[in-house]
Design a protein around this motif. Structure first.
Motif, mmCIF file in Angstrom:
data_model
loop_
_atom_site.group_PDB
_atom_site.id
_atom_site.type_symbol
_atom_site.label_atom_id
_atom_site.label_comp_id
_atom_site.label_asym_id
_atom_site.label_seq_id
_atom_site.Cartn_x
_atom_site.Cartn_y
_atom_site.Cartn_z
ATOM 1 N N GLY A 21 0.794 -1.227 0.000
ATOM 2 C CA GLY A 21 0.000 0.000 0.000
ATOM 3 C C GLY A 21 0.820 1.267 0.000
ATOM 4 O O GLY A 21 0.672 2.130 0.884
ATOM 5 N N GLY A 22 1.727 1.365 -0.940
ATOM 6 C CA GLY A 22 2.539 2.562 -1.068
ATOM 7 C C GLY A 22 1.735 3.733 -1.602
ATOM 8 O O GLY A 22 0.505 3.697 -1.689
ATOM 9 N N PRO A 23 2.409 4.787 -2.031
ATOM 10 C CA PRO A 23 1.716 5.974 -2.539
ATOM 11 C C PRO A 23 0.952 5.641 -3.821
ATOM 12 O O PRO A 23 1.285 4.719 -4.546
ATOM 13 N N THR A 24 -0.092 6.402 -4.048
ATOM 14 C CA THR A 24 -0.889 6.243 -5.255
ATOM 15 C C THR A 24 -0.824 7.506 -6.114
ATOM 16 O O THR A 24 -0.502 8.601 -5.611
ATOM 17 N N GLN A 25 -1.143 7.307 -7.389
ATOM 18 C CA GLN A 25 -1.171 8.443 -8.323
ATOM 19 C C GLN A 25 -2.489 8.414 -9.077
ATOM 20 O O GLN A 25 -2.944 7.354 -9.513
ATOM 21 N N THR A 26 -3.119 9.553 -9.171
ATOM 22 C CA THR A 26 -4.379 9.657 -9.911
ATOM 23 C C THR A 26 -4.097 10.147 -11.320
ATOM 24 O O THR A 26 -3.528 11.222 -11.521
ATOM 25 N N ASN A 27 -4.477 9.315 -12.301
ATOM 26 C CA ASN A 27 -4.320 9.674 -13.711
ATOM 27 C C ASN A 27 -5.679 10.013 -14.307
ATOM 28 O O ASN A 27 -6.697 9.431 -13.929
ATOM 29 N N PHE A 28 -5.662 10.926 -15.225
ATOM 30 C CA PHE A 28 -6.899 11.391 -15.840
ATOM 31 C C PHE A 28 -6.876 11.080 -17.340
ATOM 32 O O PHE A 28 -5.848 11.213 -18.006
ATOM 33 N N SER A 29 -8.016 10.637 -17.806
ATOM 34 C CA SER A 29 -8.191 10.429 -19.245
ATOM 35 C C SER A 29 -9.454 11.148 -19.690
ATOM 36 O O SER A 29 -10.347 11.416 -18.864
ATOM 37 N N TYR A 30 -9.529 11.447 -20.993
ATOM 38 C CA TYR A 30 -10.627 12.269 -21.492
ATOM 39 C C TYR A 30 -11.245 11.623 -22.734
ATOM 40 O O TYR A 30 -10.558 10.993 -23.547
ATOM 41 N N SER A 31 -12.532 11.786 -22.830
ATOM 42 C CA SER A 31 -13.254 11.284 -24.005
ATOM 43 C C SER A 31 -14.358 12.257 -24.347
ATOM 44 O O SER A 31 -14.700 13.152 -23.551
ATOM 45 N N ILE A 32 -14.921 12.082 -25.537
ATOM 46 C CA ILE A 32 -15.993 12.971 -26.002
ATOM 47 C C ILE A 32 -16.899 12.188 -26.937
ATOM 48 O O ILE A 32 -16.458 11.256 -27.626
ATOM 49 N N SER A 33 -18.149 12.517 -26.938
ATOM 50 C CA SER A 33 -19.084 11.986 -27.925
ATOM 51 C C SER A 33 -19.374 13.082 -28.940
ATOM 52 O O SER A 33 -19.537 14.245 -28.569
ATOM 53 N N PHE A 34 -19.419 12.704 -30.216
ATOM 54 C CA PHE A 34 -19.646 13.712 -31.243
ATOM 55 C C PHE A 34 -20.223 13.053 -32.489
ATOM 56 O O PHE A 34 -20.168 11.831 -32.644
ATOM 57 N N ALA A 35 -20.802 13.876 -33.351
ATOM 58 C CA ALA A 35 -21.413 13.395 -34.590
ATOM 59 C C ALA A 35 -20.857 14.188 -35.764
ATOM 60 O O ALA A 35 -20.650 15.408 -35.662
ATOM 61 N N ILE A 36 -20.624 13.481 -36.863
ATOM 62 C CA ILE A 36 -20.113 14.109 -38.081
ATOM 63 C C ILE A 36 -21.106 13.870 -39.203
ATOM 64 O O ILE A 36 -21.436 12.725 -39.529
ATOM 65 N N GLY A 37 -21.609 14.947 -39.787
ATOM 66 C CA GLY A 37 -22.446 14.849 -40.967
ATOM 67 C C GLY A 37 -21.583 14.532 -42.170
ATOM 68 O O GLY A 37 -20.545 15.160 -42.395
#
Length: 834
Positions: free
Chosen positions: A93-109
């Motif tokens: 149970g050593g130190p922890t690191q919080t990582n962030f990831s990103y996503s998006i929903s989108f539509a293309i005509g």
């Protein structure tokens, strides 16, 4: 969404009263005529870069064929941030690191109107691996519903964007793209769903494109150890080094899965797949020929279950021959398990499945094998229809027509029985005689069909013309007797629900003729030699590989066919030769007569039944009782064939994509094979349009109703079962990876002039594009029958007049437009009429 403006009439006509409609149409005609004057105009433009944008009021393009476009972002959600805690230290149970990831929903005509499919997607210029990616394609139908994610995010009703094709990405990961929306490019395939081109001979004013006419396909490549596997198979080359054998595309799915996805999208009405599966014949002498499952290499380390076909493993199987570069001339036989998985996958997608065992002759150059036809060695990679007795009929010492033929036929078929096949640990086992005859080949796949959960159709063999015409005495055909027995045994395994046939060559199904001037024997015999098979209770249909010539075209206008039409692509002309022309009205006695067009009428002076000699006269062959003739004398009793008793299945229909392909659609170009030929009078150039027109003519003709396709009085269904008409061919290797990746597949070069429709669906005849644009302009009376050529892709990128849209096409393809009393006529230069 924006509406493409093609002509002033398209704008004005909508606001005019009905009484002014004629004025609007006249105005439209003048607008189109202006496309061919000498003033400077500006048509569609190709941007330097395909840049994805999002601009209010931007025009939505209209496309034809296969086009790569960027499209317009028509909707996007807010970024979604996902936090994940990970340990940054060791145990305890050593130190922890919080990582962030990103996503998006989108539509293309993508474009205006209904499309066939989205074939490939790029992100920032690289092909996007779509495996595990959540996205949905809306094809631009008039009844499509709003996307559920868009509705959920917006919290209310959102547009369905009907009549506009678009694609929605859900939770698209952005980490690989610098947390920005990447530039998305999409290959879109669109053909006019129907084009108004004037009434055809069936009275149908809507000409349906090829893509909607195809109801069934034959699936190749027939060989390739894992070519039909829906799951990915990897080969180990060393510690930590492996490679997928059957994922040579960028989708992240197996080649088979990607190719069947393409099939679903590009041929939306196709509901039947006939899987071609090959073992390898080793000799043209039927008494010496072994038919064996083959592998590419004797040693290969595969992750997961090892390759096997029945009781054969990689070490015991036949090793396919290799070329001078040590590359296999063929892929190995697909493993049993991969084939079972393919059958189940296709059935889960809603396809009916036919299993079609197929002999490939692996006889390489410099084989040293005696040729039964001549005092030479056997030709390289011949057609299975060349398998015959030794010596061949009509050669000195031939056993044909004698009791000595029986031993060679017995050796070819073998003696194994259904009881020699069993299943152990979900694998087929074999405990019969140590032989590799034709019976073992076919019964193995009957057992496999049962193990896979059943198939709808099963082919017990195909195009063995050289074997089925061998005789023991004047009228007994022992190979046909063997096929009747084999059909009974297959039916005992697969059951009544699986329908059986034999796929006879188009020159074989209707009889065996030994006529003066027609063959070396000249005995006058007319034998319906396959009738015992067609009459067998175990056979459910008459199968025909129907490569009928539909033209006799030559360059220039100094030939007979030019008297009835002005180009080979005329659908009415091609259709007229399905029950007419060569093989129906007349034949050529020899090559010299063909060159000079000396046509001999097909007649029957003896009994006045010319249909007996017409291989295209399926109708009369099906409607009438059959009487054999010995030495020209008709027997008193008919054969066992009962007229109208069984439907016709066109088990193969196709045409090579080569100049004048309709002249001789059964030939193909394959440099390694002795059977490599171009059609009669062909210049050898590629011609996608003749392939398309041939298939359209064939499928359209037999779909015209009972006047053409009569209803049987015995089984109350059409003579020709359109659901069992299969086009040769679709490939289980996805386009464009096949044929482009020549380092993976050695037969890729054959695609260029071959019978494949893979990669050619979505190509649009120029006539259809002109017709669609003209009809959209409000003009309903026009003629594009004299327009030739196909388009790979064409995009109308903004509102413009018909003049601007048509002018680039008229310059590139060379056509003119004239006004006549019957309406507008578009004519390719060189196809003018007097």
């Amino acid at each position: 969404m924006s509406t493409l403006v093609l002509t002033a009439a398209a704008q004005v006509g909508a606001s005019l009263a009905n009484s002014a409609k004629r004025t609007a149409i006249s105005f439209a005609k003048r607008a189109i005529s202006n496309a061919f004057d000498t003033r400077n105009t500006e048509g569609p433009r190709l941007e330097s870069f395909l840049v994805q944008t999002s601009r209010d009021g931007a025009p939505m393009p209209r496309i034809y064929g296969r086009v790569r476009i960027a499209g317009q972002v028509i909707w996007a959600s807010r970024l979604t941030e996902t936090a994940k805690k990970e340990s940054a230290g060791g145990k305890g149970g050593g130190p922890t690191q919080t990582n962030f990831s990103y996503s998006i929903s989108f539509a293309i005509g993508l474009c205006e109107g209904e499309i066939l499919s989205v074939n490939q997607i790029w992100a920032n210029g690289a092909v996007l691996n779509t495996q595990g990616l959540s996205y949905r394609v809306y094809k631009g139908t008039a009844d499509q519903m709003a996307d559920p994610v868009m509705s959920a995010v917006e919290g209310g009703s959102v547009p369905a964007f009907r009549n506009t094709a678009y694609i929605v990405f859900e939770d698209f990961p952005l980490d690989e793209y610098g947390h920005r929306l990447p530039q998305i490019n999409v290959e879109v395939i669109r053909v006019p769903k129907s084009v108004q081109a004037g009434p055809d001979s069936s009275g149908d004013s809507q000409k349906q494109p090829l893509e909607t006419r195809v109801l069934g396909v034959n699936l190749l490549p027939s060989s390739g150890e894992y070519a039909y596997s829906p799951s990915i198979k990897e080969e180990i080359f060393g510690p930590g080094h492996s490679k997928a054998l059957n994922m040579n595309n960028h989708s992240g799915a197996s080649d088979f899965s990607k190719a069947i996805d393409q099939l679903e999208n590009e041929l939306p009405n196709c509901k039947s797949v006939s899987i071609i599966i090959s073992w390898f014949g080793t000799d043209l002498r039927c008494g010496q020929c072994k038919i064996r499952p083959g592998v590419e290499d004797a040693v290969r380390e595969i992750i997961g279950p090892e390759w096997s076909v029945g009781s054969d493993n990689r070490r015991s199987a036949f090793k396919v021959s290799k070329d001078v570069n040590n590359r296999p001339n063929f892929g190995g036989t697909p493993s049993d398990q991969s084939l079972i998985d393919a059958i189940r996958d296709l059935k889960s997608r809603g396809y009916t499945v036919s299993l079609y065992p197929f002999i490939l002759m692996d006889i390489p150059p410099q084989n040293g094998l005696p040729n039964p036809y001549a005092n030479t060695e056997q030709p390289a990679f011949p057609w299975r229809g060349r398998i015959t007795c030794d010596p061949a009929p009509y050669r000195p010492g031939s056993p044909d027509k004698t009791s000595a033929i029986q031993s060679q036929i017995d050796a070819f078929f073998g003696t194994c029985s259904p009881s020699d096949f069993d299943v152990s640990n979900a694998k087929i086992t074999y405990s019969g005689p140590s032989e590799y005859g034709f019976r073992r080949f076919i019964l193995h796949y009957a057992k496999l069909a049962e193990l896979a959960g059943g198939v709808e159709r099963f082919i017990i063999g195909s195009e063995m013309r050289g074997v089925t015409t061998l005789r023991r005495g004047p009228s007994h055909y022992p190979a046909v007797t063997k096929l009747v027995s084999l059909a009974d045994d297959v039916k005992s395994i697969v059951g009544a629900k699986t329908k059986l046939t034999y796929a006879a060559d188009w020159s074989e199904y209707f009889g065996h003729h030994s006529l003066p001037g027609h063959s070396e024997s000249g005995s006058g015999d007319v034998m319906f030699h396959l009738d015992p098979l067609w009459a067998s209770p175990s056979i459910d249909a008459v199968g025909i590989d129907a490569y009928f010539p539909l033209s006799d075209w030559r360059d220039g206008t100094e030939h007979f066919d030019a008297e009835s039409t002005e180009n080979i692509y005329d659908l009415d002309y091609l259709e007229s030769n399905l029950e007419g022309g060569e093989g129906y009205d007349w034949y050529y006695s020899n090559l010299s007569d063909r060159r000079q067009q000396i046509r001999t009428p097909i007649t029957d002076g003896a009994v006045q039944k010319p249909w007996v000699f017409r291989y295209k006269d399926i109708r009369n062959w099906w409607l009438n009782p059959h009487y054999n003739r010995i030495n020209g004398v008709e027997e008193n009793r008919p054969t066992d064939w009962i007229p109208q008793s069984k439907p016709i299945w066109f088990t193969e229909v196709g045409c090579p994509a080569i100049d004048k392909g309709a002249n001789q659609p059964n030939v193909f170009v394959d440099p390694k094979s002795s059977e490599s030929f171009t059609p009669y009078f062909s210049n050898g150039g590629r011609d996608d349009l003749i392939q398309r027109r041939y298939i359209e003519a064939f499928t359209r003709y037999w779909a015209k109703g009972p006047d053409i396709n009569p209803i049987s009085a015995l089984y109350n269904a059409p003579m020709v079962d359109l659901d069992a008409l299969h086009i040769w061919c679709w490939d289980a290797r996805p386009f464009p990876d096949f044929p482009v990746q020549s380092q993976v597949w050695s037969d890729g070069e054959n695609w260029e002039l071959g019978h494949w429709i893979t990669g050619r669906t979505g190509l649009v005849p120029l006539a259809d594009v002109i017709a669609d644009l003209t009809y959209m302009a409000g003009i309903e009376t026009f003629d594009v029958s004299k327009i030739n050529g196909t388009l790979q892709g064409y995009i109308i990128d903004r509102p413009m007049s018909s003049r601007a849209a048509l002018e680039p096409l008229s310059v590139i393809y060379g056509f003119n437009m004239v006004e006549t009393a019957r309406g507008l006529r578009f004519i390719s230069i060189g196809a003018e009429t007097t």
